[in-house]
Design a protein around this motif. Structure first.
Motif, PDB file in Angstrom:
ATOM      1  N   ARG A 135      96.801 -56.002  23.332  1.00 28.77           N
ATOM      2  CA  ARG A 135      95.971 -57.144  22.922  1.00 28.77           C
ATOM      3  C   ARG A 135      95.619 -56.962  21.451  1.00 28.77           C
ATOM      4  O   ARG A 135      95.382 -55.835  21.001  1.00 28.77           O
ATOM      5  N   TYR A 136      95.565 -58.080  20.743  1.00 29.25           N
ATOM      6  CA  TYR A 136      95.175 -58.025  19.343  1.00 29.25           C
ATOM      7  C   TYR A 136      94.354 -59.274  19.043  1.00 29.25           C
ATOM      8  O   TYR A 136      94.795 -60.390  19.315  1.00 29.25           O
ATOM      9  N   ASP A 137      93.152 -59.102  18.497  1.00 27.61           N
ATOM     10  CA  ASP A 137      92.284 -60.226  18.179  1.00 27.61           C
ATOM     11  C   ASP A 137      91.653 -59.976  16.810  1.00 27.61           C
ATOM     12  O   ASP A 137      90.657 -59.253  16.693  1.00 27.61           O
ATOM     13  N   ASP A 138      92.260 -60.563  15.780  1.00 32.91           N
ATOM     14  CA  ASP A 138      91.784 -60.373  14.415  1.00 32.91           C
ATOM     15  C   ASP A 138      90.371 -60.943  14.250  1.00 32.91           C
ATOM     16  O   ASP A 138      89.528 -60.342  13.584  1.00 32.91           O
ATOM     17  N   GLY A 139      90.092 -62.084  14.880  1.00 32.92           N
ATOM     18  CA  GLY A 139      88.776 -62.714  14.781  1.00 32.92           C
ATOM     19  C   GLY A 139      87.669 -61.875  15.392  1.00 32.92           C
ATOM     20  O   GLY A 139      86.558 -61.809  14.862  1.00 32.92           O
ATOM     21  N   GLN A 140      87.963 -61.217  16.512  1.00 33.92           N
ATOM     22  CA  GLN A 140      86.982 -60.354  17.168  1.00 33.92           C
ATOM     23  C   GLN A 140      87.024 -58.917  16.642  1.00 33.92           C
ATOM     24  O   GLN A 140      86.274 -58.062  17.091  1.00 33.92           O
ATOM     25  N   MET A 141      87.935 -58.656  15.717  1.00 30.45           N
ATOM     26  CA  MET A 141      88.125 -57.335  15.095  1.00 30.45           C
ATOM     27  C   MET A 141      88.328 -56.241  16.155  1.00 30.45           C
ATOM     28  O   MET A 141      87.608 -55.240  16.192  1.00 30.45           O
ATOM     29  N   ARG A 142      89.334 -56.462  17.008  1.00 29.40           N
ATOM     30  CA  ARG A 142      89.632 -55.459  18.027  1.00 29.40           C
ATOM     31  C   ARG A 142      91.087 -55.546  18.454  1.00 29.40           C
ATOM     32  O   ARG A 142      91.733 -56.576  18.325  1.00 29.40           O
ATOM     33  N   TYR A 143      91.566 -54.413  18.928  1.00 29.78           N
ATOM     34  CA  TYR A 143      92.885 -54.388  19.564  1.00 29.78           C
ATOM     35  C   TYR A 143      92.897 -53.322  20.649  1.00 29.78           C
ATOM     36  O   TYR A 143      92.070 -52.406  20.662  1.00 29.78           O
ATOM     37  N   ALA A 144      93.825 -53.488  21.580  1.00 30.26           N
ATOM     38  CA  ALA A 144      93.952 -52.555  22.708  1.00 30.26           C
ATOM     39  C   ALA A 144      95.407 -52.142  22.817  1.00 30.26           C
ATOM     40  O   ALA A 144      96.321 -52.922  22.518  1.00 30.26           O
ATOM     41  N   TYR A 145      95.611 -50.920  23.261  1.00 28.45           N
ATOM     42  CA  TYR A 145      96.965 -50.384  23.380  1.00 28.45           C
ATOM     43  C   TYR A 145      97.057 -49.441  24.565  1.00 28.45           C
ATOM     44  O   TYR A 145      96.047 -49.053  25.155  1.00 28.45           O
ATOM     45  N   ARG A 146      98.285 -49.070  24.916  1.00 29.58           N
ATOM     46  CA  ARG A 146      98.542 -48.228  26.089  1.00 29.58           C
ATOM     47  C   ARG A 146      99.616 -47.187  25.755  1.00 29.58           C
ATOM     48  O   ARG A 146     100.534 -47.459  24.989  1.00 29.58           O
ATOM     49  N   ALA A 147      99.480 -46.024  26.383  1.00 32.92           N
ATOM     50  CA  ALA A 147     100.506 -44.983  26.338  1.00 32.92           C
ATOM     51  C   ALA A 147     100.727 -44.518  27.772  1.00 32.92           C
ATOM     52  O   ALA A 147      99.808 -44.007  28.405  1.00 32.92           O
ATOM     53  N   LYS A 148     101.908 -44.746  28.279  1.00 30.71           N
ATOM     54  CA  LYS A 148     102.203 -44.356  29.663  1.00 30.71           C
ATOM     55  C   LYS A 148     102.197 -42.831  29.796  1.00 30.71           C
ATOM     56  O   LYS A 148     101.638 -42.262  30.706  1.00 30.71           O
ATOM     57  N   ASP A 149     102.837 -42.183  28.842  1.00 31.13           N
ATOM     58  CA  ASP A 149     102.926 -40.723  28.803  1.00 31.13           C
ATOM     59  C   ASP A 149     102.042 -40.265  27.651  1.00 31.13           C
ATOM     60  O   ASP A 149     102.110 -40.819  26.555  1.00 31.13           O
ATOM     61  N   GLY A 150     101.216 -39.277  27.883  1.00 28.19           N
ATOM     62  CA  GLY A 150     100.286 -38.812  26.860  1.00 28.19           C
ATOM     63  C   GLY A 150     100.922 -38.070  25.711  1.00 28.19           C
ATOM     64  O   GLY A 150     100.247 -37.753  24.734  1.00 28.19           O
ATOM     65  N   GLY A 151     102.215 -37.773  25.796  1.00 29.61           N
ATOM     66  CA  GLY A 151     102.874 -37.061  24.700  1.00 29.61           C
ATOM     67  C   GLY A 151     102.174 -35.747  24.416  1.00 29.61           C
ATOM     68  O   GLY A 151     102.063 -34.881  25.281  1.00 29.61           O
ATOM     69  N   ALA A 152     101.651 -35.600  23.213  1.00 30.04           N
ATOM     70  CA  ALA A 152     100.985 -34.366  22.794  1.00 30.04           C
ATOM     71  C   ALA A 152      99.590 -34.201  23.410  1.00 30.04           C
ATOM     72  O   ALA A 152      98.987 -33.140  23.291  1.00 30.04           O
ATOM     73  N   LEU A 153      99.097 -35.237  24.067  1.00 30.62           N
ATOM     74  CA  LEU A 153      97.770 -35.165  24.694  1.00 30.62           C
ATOM     75  C   LEU A 153      97.906 -34.881  26.187  1.00 30.62           C
ATOM     76  O   LEU A 153      98.860 -35.341  26.819  1.00 30.62           O
TER      77      LEU A 153
END
Length: 188
Positions: free
Chosen positions: A103-121
């Motif tokens: 999700r990306y909302d420039d007007g609300q100044m927010r975005y959301a993202y996902r990582a299925k595999d944590g990689g280095a985390l």
């Protein structure tokens, strides 16, 4: 009308029925205690002595993480701020992570993202959102929150992939990033 006595054959079934219920409840409680991981959550906030628009300008681009997070060496995003864009993080200490913009909302100044595999985390099925808000008086507030499962999906995880390790890792990532963002935005 007085109650009718149970026929003898019914009395013999009751102990069997009770034994069956007891066995079923014991089997269920054993599986309930042997459950897998539970979803963990982390939320970190920081108040910044800078206007929200200025702070959002520093983090608004999905590929800008390298510019404000001290642990990130590179963070190219294949489609910029378009939902579905894939960001490939390379960490300064080694390792990486692949994240997808949801999700990306420039007007609300927010975005959301996902990582299925944590990689280095030490996490899996990681989702996160970062948002900048106007805190009044020329100040802003940034909230970074995430939800995830520990890195080891089965029972008895090793210490470096248990719930505590997952929460500690995400907390450290958020705190380091927000601290650096505050320093950059305030010009210190």
């Amino acid at each position: 009308m007085p109650a009718r006595p149970c026929p003898p054959r019914r009395l013999k079934r009751r102990p069997l029925m009770l034994a069956g219920l007891l066995a079923a409840s014991l089997a269920w409680s054993g599986t309930a205690m042997a459950h897998g991981p539970t979803r963990q959550k982390v939320t970190e906030k920081v108040e910044i002595d800078a206007p929200a628009a200025k702070v959002w300008g520093l983090i608004r681009n999905f590929d800008a993480l390298k510019d404000w997070h001290p642990a990130v060496a590179s963070s190219p995003a294949d489609q910029g701020n378009t939902v579905g864009s894939v960001r490939t993080l390379t960490l300064k200490g080694g390792g990486g992570l692949i994240e997808t913009l949801e999700r990306y909302d420039d007007g609300q100044m927010r975005y959301a993202y996902r990582a299925k595999d944590g990689g280095a985390l030490p996490v899996t099925n990681y989702t996160s959102q970062i948002q900048v808000s106007d805190a009044g008086g020329g100040k802003s507030s940034v909230e970074w929150r995430g939800a995830f499962y520990r890195g080891y999906p089965n029972n008895d995880p090793p210490p470096d992939q248990n719930d505590e390790a997952a929460v500690a890792a995400i907390t450290a990532v958020y705190q380091a990033g927000l601290k650096q963002l505050k320093t950059l935005a305030e010009g210190r």
